[in-house]
Structures are given as structure tokens and as C-alpha cells.
Design a protein around this motif. Sequence first.
Motif: not given
Length: 352
Positions: A164, A228, A289, A299-300, A302, A305, A335, A337-338, A340
Amino acid sequence: MSYRILLIEDNPEMAENISSILHLARYDVTHAPNGKIGVDLAQRTQPDLILCDIMMPELDGYGVLHILNKDADTASIPFIFLTAKADKSDFRAGMNLGADDYITKPFDGHDLLKVVETRLKKSEFLKTSLGNTAGDVSAFFNKARELKDFQKLSENRPVRSFKRKDLIFMEGQSPNDLYFIEKGKVKTYKVNCNGKELITGIHGEGEFLGFVPLLEDKVYNENAEVLEEARLTIIPKSDFITLIYSSKDVARKFIKMLSNNLEEMEDRLLEVAYQSVRQRVASALLKINSRFAEENKPTLITIARRDISNIVGTATESLNRTLADFKDEGLIDIYGEGIKVLNYSKLEKLSH
């Protein structure tokens, strides 16, 4: 598989002879007695290959090829000229129009079948996808090497792992390779004179990076950074350039990819210019998404922001306020971590 061949030939005896040879080889042959009928049959039936005589009354072979090449539905059909002339000027005229091959009369059955088989094999290769998986990409380049034009391509395509925030390439660098994303996510972005970052694209598995500078023979006009942990196949520049310049059909595939990129960029510029922050955030969430959605899996999102705000073209604080509003409205859930997406239809209505 029974390939469909359209034979455009005004000489009845020659047409019968060619048809019988092709039928014996289990090809499905349709005969057109002149150029006008041949064009109509080609446009209506979309054959796998066209054999066409050059010297015909009313509409000759050059005219047939010119018309079919202007039609997007028939332009990629392999086209082979049948000619009694062996003059180099005739060959050049046909090749300049986009013919794939020539068969000079008289010819024997073996020569005819060999040319037809070679062109059909090449056509099948060119119909393959440029890849959504590493296997597809490997198959694409390996199939290329089976063709006569590509047998000298390099066999080495190393795979590299990136962490990353690793930079894959930087604006101003000269490109040496084409990158294919096997795993992970990569962002491309530009930085203005004030240090403001604008994300030009988010790329995931099955996508190519860096082909535009290779095509234009220019330096990179943007940066590529890993979002990622990623694994990329490195395709040597020589492999890519050989593929592009050896085949108009391969070139057409990448031109289509380039046009899609330009359309997407134009849409984003219009969004930034005319849409509200709420509309732009909704649109960005939907695009991210859909791009990274996995079949039968929720799908999350991640992506950081800061990166989402650079896609939207707004400050991170404004993005956070909008995301909080969307959560209160039941459009998304947040969440640790991300993010949804919960209500696709309402986000779609909001994005327009």
C-alpha cells in the motif's frame, strides 16, 4: 465448430471449385455471384471469413472491402482477396484498404485451406478478451505467440508485488512496460501546482495500466499508487508494441479501451462542474461499489476517505459530513474498515 465462409466470386466454375474444396474441409460456404450481393450477405449473415475476387463487374473486390471496412459490424471479419494478378501494386492497393491476405490464381486446394485456416485461427485469437483474470492475460499473449507474426516475442513476463502506497510509476517518467493488475487496487492521479490531488481513476483486478503513454510514445502524465496490496504482471514494452502494430484488430481493442477512459473522464468533469456534493458522493460510491463488487458477496468499500474525496473533488470534511447524512438516511452503513452501500436505487436517483 463449423466456420461460415462467404465466397464472392463471379466465375461460376471457379466458385464451384472453391466451394467444393471448402465443403470437403467441413466449412459452411455461402456463395455470392457479385460484389453487391456479397456486401448484402456479409452485412446480414456476419460470416467468420470472406473470400472475394477482385475483378468483378459493377462492384469490384476493392469496393466490397471499402464498404465492409466502414461498417463496424463487418470491419473485423477476415478478408482474403482472390486474384489472377500478381503485380505488387495490386497487393499494395488491397493491403492499404485493410485486406488480411491474398490468394493468387491458379492455386491448389492445400494452399487455399492453409490460408483460410491461418486467418480463422488469428481471428479467434483476436476475439478473445483482453482479460479479466491473470489467466486470460497469459492466454492472450501466449495465443499471440502461436501466430506467425508474434513468434519472436519475449517469453518473460515477471510478476511483482506492491505494498500500500507504493508508487508504480510517476508523472514525467518514460514508460518501459505495460502493467496488468492481477490482485489489489491502484489509483491514478495528478497533482496541481497547489499540491491538490485529483484522482483520475481507480483500477482493480483485470485492468491494464499505462498503455496510453506506450501508444503515444510519451512520458506518463499521471501517477499510479497502490491502494491495497497488489500483484502486477509486467508486460515488456516490446511485446505490447509488437502486438499493437502487427494487428489492426488488437489496436482497435486498445483504442476502444482508450475511448472508454476518455468518456469516463468527460463524465467526471461534467459531474464536478454541474452536480452537487451529495450527487457526486452518491455517484462515486456507486461506481466504486460496482467496479469492485464480487459475485454473491456484499462489497465493503475500503478505499481511504481522502482518496474518495479526491475522486469526488471535495474536501475530506465535506465528504465525511455527506457520508454521515447518507448513513442517517439509511443509504449506507459505515464500519471501522469501510463503507457498505445499503440502498442502491435511492443512491442512483440521488446521483442524477
